[in-house]
Design an enzyme around this catalytic site. Structure first.
Site, PDB file in Angstrom:
ATOM      1  N   SER A  19       0.804  -1.229   0.000  1.00 48.87           N
ATOM      2  CA  SER A  19       0.000   0.000   0.000  1.00 48.87           C
ATOM      3  C   SER A  19       0.841   1.286   0.000  1.00 48.87           C
ATOM      4  CB  SER A  19      -0.971  -0.005   1.186  1.00 48.87           C
ATOM      5  OG  SER A  19      -1.933  -1.004   0.971  1.00 48.87           O
ATOM      6  N   LYS A  68     -10.102  -4.789  10.323  1.00 51.54           N
ATOM      7  CA  LYS A  68     -11.216  -4.182   9.595  1.00 51.54           C
ATOM      8  C   LYS A  68     -12.505  -4.098  10.416  1.00 51.54           C
ATOM      9  CE  LYS A  68      -9.402  -5.435   5.084  1.00 51.54           C
ATOM     10  NZ  LYS A  68      -9.643  -6.055   3.789  1.00 51.54           N
ATOM     11  N   ASN A  89     -12.121  -0.649   5.538  1.00 50.57           N
ATOM     12  CA  ASN A  89     -10.697  -0.633   5.195  1.00 50.57           C
ATOM     13  C   ASN A  89     -10.172   0.782   4.989  1.00 50.57           C
ATOM     14  OD1 ASN A  89     -11.712   0.030   2.680  1.00 50.57           O
ATOM     15  ND2 ASN A  89     -10.292  -1.273   1.560  1.00 50.57           N
ATOM     16  N   ASP A 105     -13.054  -2.498  -0.781  1.00 52.63           N
ATOM     17  CA  ASP A 105     -12.586  -3.794  -1.298  1.00 52.63           C
ATOM     18  C   ASP A 105     -13.464  -4.326  -2.434  1.00 52.63           C
ATOM     19  OD1 ASP A 105     -10.364  -4.045   0.335  1.00 52.63           O
ATOM     20  OD2 ASP A 105     -11.493  -5.032   1.944  1.00 52.63           O
ATOM     21  N   GLY A 130     -15.664 -19.369   0.527  1.00 55.26           N
ATOM     22  CA  GLY A 130     -15.339 -18.746   1.808  1.00 55.26           C
ATOM     23  C   GLY A 130     -16.479 -17.876   2.292  1.00 55.26           C
ATOM     24  N   ALA A 134     -13.499 -11.435   4.149  1.00 56.48           N
ATOM     25  CA  ALA A 134     -13.177 -11.100   2.757  1.00 56.48           C
ATOM     26  C   ALA A 134     -14.416 -11.277   1.873  1.00 56.48           C
ATOM     27  CB  ALA A 134     -12.024 -11.966   2.257  1.00 56.48           C
ATOM     28  N   LEU A 218      -8.698 -13.686  -4.478  1.00 63.70           N
ATOM     29  CA  LEU A 218      -8.533 -12.377  -3.852  1.00 63.70           C
ATOM     30  C   LEU A 218      -7.130 -12.202  -3.279  1.00 63.70           C
ATOM     31  CD1 LEU A 218     -11.640 -12.417  -4.189  1.00 63.70           C
ATOM     32  CD2 LEU A 218     -11.806 -11.330  -1.960  1.00 63.70           C
ATOM     33  N   GLY A 242      -5.286 -11.371  -7.021  1.00 61.72           N
ATOM     34  CA  GLY A 242      -5.891 -10.133  -6.532  1.00 61.72           C
ATOM     35  C   GLY A 242      -5.013  -8.893  -6.591  1.00 61.72           C
TER      36      GLY A 242
HETATM   37  P1  ATR Z   1     -11.037 -13.288   6.194  1.00 62.28           P
HETATM   38  O1  ATR Z   1     -11.386 -12.060   6.964  1.00 62.28           O
HETATM   39  O2  ATR Z   1      -9.698 -13.202   5.487  1.00 62.28           O
HETATM   40  O3  ATR Z   1     -12.105 -13.749   5.267  1.00 62.28           O
HETATM   41  P2  ATR Z   1     -11.803 -15.246   8.161  1.00 62.28           P
HETATM   42  O4  ATR Z   1     -12.943 -14.396   8.563  1.00 62.28           O
HETATM   43  O5  ATR Z   1     -10.990 -15.931   9.194  1.00 62.28           O
HETATM   44  O6  ATR Z   1     -10.763 -14.410   7.289  1.00 62.28           O
HETATM   45  O7  ATR Z   1     -12.344 -16.322   7.098  1.00 62.28           O
HETATM   46  C1  ATR Z   1     -11.505 -17.205   6.496  1.00 62.28           C
HETATM   47  C2  ATR Z   1     -12.308 -18.006   5.473  1.00 62.28           C
HETATM   48  O8  ATR Z   1     -11.431 -18.958   4.852  1.00 62.28           O
HETATM   49  C3  ATR Z   1     -13.429 -18.824   6.092  1.00 62.28           C
HETATM   50  O9  ATR Z   1     -14.475 -18.928   5.140  1.00 62.28           O
HETATM   51  C4  ATR Z   1     -12.763 -20.178   6.336  1.00 62.28           C
HETATM   52  O10 ATR Z   1     -13.659 -21.262   6.409  1.00 62.28           O
HETATM   53  P3  ATR Z   1     -14.400 -21.599   7.824  1.00 62.28           P
HETATM   54  O11 ATR Z   1     -15.474 -20.588   7.978  1.00 62.28           O
HETATM   55  O12 ATR Z   1     -14.937 -22.970   7.618  1.00 62.28           O
HETATM   56  O13 ATR Z   1     -13.342 -21.521   8.875  1.00 62.28           O
HETATM   57  C5  ATR Z   1     -11.933 -20.277   5.079  1.00 62.28           C
HETATM   58  N1  ATR Z   1     -10.786 -21.198   5.196  1.00 62.28           N
HETATM   59  C6  ATR Z   1      -9.660 -21.038   5.917  1.00 62.28           C
HETATM   60  N2  ATR Z   1      -8.817 -22.070   5.735  1.00 62.28           N
HETATM   61  C7  ATR Z   1      -9.437 -22.929   4.872  1.00 62.28           C
HETATM   62  C8  ATR Z   1      -9.097 -24.186   4.279  1.00 62.28           C
HETATM   63  N3  ATR Z   1      -7.923 -24.775   4.538  1.00 62.28           N
HETATM   64  N4  ATR Z   1      -9.983 -24.760   3.418  1.00 62.28           N
HETATM   65  C9  ATR Z   1     -11.170 -24.164   3.162  1.00 62.28           C
HETATM   66  N5  ATR Z   1     -11.556 -22.977   3.689  1.00 62.28           N
HETATM   67  C10 ATR Z   1     -10.704 -22.370   4.525  1.00 62.28           C
END
Ligand code: ATR
Length: 278
Positions: A19, A68, A89, A105, A130, A134, A218, A242
């Site tokens: 950034s 955030k 953000n 974002d 996910g 994000a 992303l 991203g």
């Molecule tokens: P962010 O703010 O970056 O989105 P977060 O709120 O911790 O971070 O969310 C991470 C996302 O990545 C979640 O959707 C998580 O799935 P869970 O809700 O089941 O935890 C997903 N994630 C993280 N590691 C993963 C993996 N190895 N395989 C699949 N999904 C994953």
């Protein structure tokens, strides 16, 4: 006496943030006098540090992982898109001393998809992988493009279902687990899981991509991410990371702060060229 307006990005870890580079390039390009620094700030230190920054005359801040949601709570006023994503953000000092919170974002992602890569979301089937912060930040702007259908798939199914529920008043959205993707096919798959950062992939069916489909992670890095490689291996027409979104969300923040819209293409090309040499 002329003073230089101060901006910064707070986050942890922040050492590798691009950034400061991006905003200094924007400032140079548009002739704006400003400073922009990266500062390591943990969640615990955030409330006092952000208060101190604005009290010392700071004009605006970017907040990244893991701040955030805290930035959202700190902001005295929020834009509609910030309210929808429940994450901020970009913080902006207003003339009356209030602090406005915005989230650039999703807008950055959509600008990168539509303008830089000439993709269309209208009338398409779109999948987001996910259901964390994000994903929350991009759903509103994606639905704003009127896709035929938006599916959010997540390892923890309940989180995807609840997230979809929150947005269903503004478009056709549903949530499910990865195993329920079954025989569905999509024109665009966006990876918003944290899995990519550790080189992992969610378990995805082989035939998930429709003909001429595109993939977008992303996350970004000097090397193609695991998801970008998955896209190419499964016949995606485009499989992108991203970097463009990063530059576009920064340009939107710069515009909010300075009222001037920088050109993003030269900055994306510069950063992309540098990482190819790295
Ligand atoms: P962010 O703010 O970056 O989105 P977060 O709120 O911790 O971070 O969310 C991470 C996302 O990545 C979640 O959707 C998580 O799935 P869970 O809700 O089941 O935890 C997903 N994630 C993280 N590691 C993963 C993996 N190895 N395989 C699949 N999904 C994953």
């Amino acid at each position: 006496m002329t003073t230089t307006d101060r901006y910064a990005v707070f986050g942890s870890p922040i050492k590798h943030s691009k950034s400061p580079r991006i905003h200094r390039l924007f400032a140079e390009q548009t002739g704006q006098a400003l400073s922009y620094e990266a500062q390591e700030v943990t969640a615990e230190a955030f409330p006092a540090t952000v208060k101190g920054f604005f009290e010392a005359g700071g004009k605006g801040l970017n907040c990244t992982v893991p701040l955030k949601e805290l930035a959202y709570r700190f902001a005295t006023h929020k834009t509609e898109r910030a309210q929808r994503s429940k994450a901020v953000n970009t913080l902006v000092l207003q003339t009356d001393g209030a602090i406005l919170g915005d989230n650039t974002d999703g807008c950055g992602l959509v600008t990168d998809l539509l303008h830089n890569h000439r993709l269309t979301l209208t009338g398409k089937n779109v999948l987001i992988l996910g259901a964390g912060g994000a994903s929350r930040g991009i759903i509103g702007p994606i639905l704003g493009q009127s896709p035929t259908r938006l599916v959010v798939a997540n390892r923890t199914t309940d989180k995807a279902v609840l997230l979809a529920e929150e947005f269903k008043s503004i478009g056709d959205i549903s949530g499910c687990g990865f195993e329920e993707l079954g025989r569905l096919q999509f024109d665009l798959i966006l990876n918003a899981t944290a899995a990519s950062l550790s080189g992992q992939l969610p378990p995805l069916p082989d035939r998930l991509l429709a003909s001429q489909a595109s993939c977008y992670d992303l996350a970004y890095g000097n090397e193609p991410t695991a998801f970008v490689r998955w896209g190419f291996a499964h016949g995606a027409r485009l499989s992108l990371d991203g970097l463009g979104m990063l530059v576009e969300q920064a340009a939107e923040a710069f515009f909010i702060w300075r009222g001037v819209r920088p050109q993003t293409r030269p900055v994306i090309e510069l950063l992309d060229g540098e990482r190819k040499k790295a």
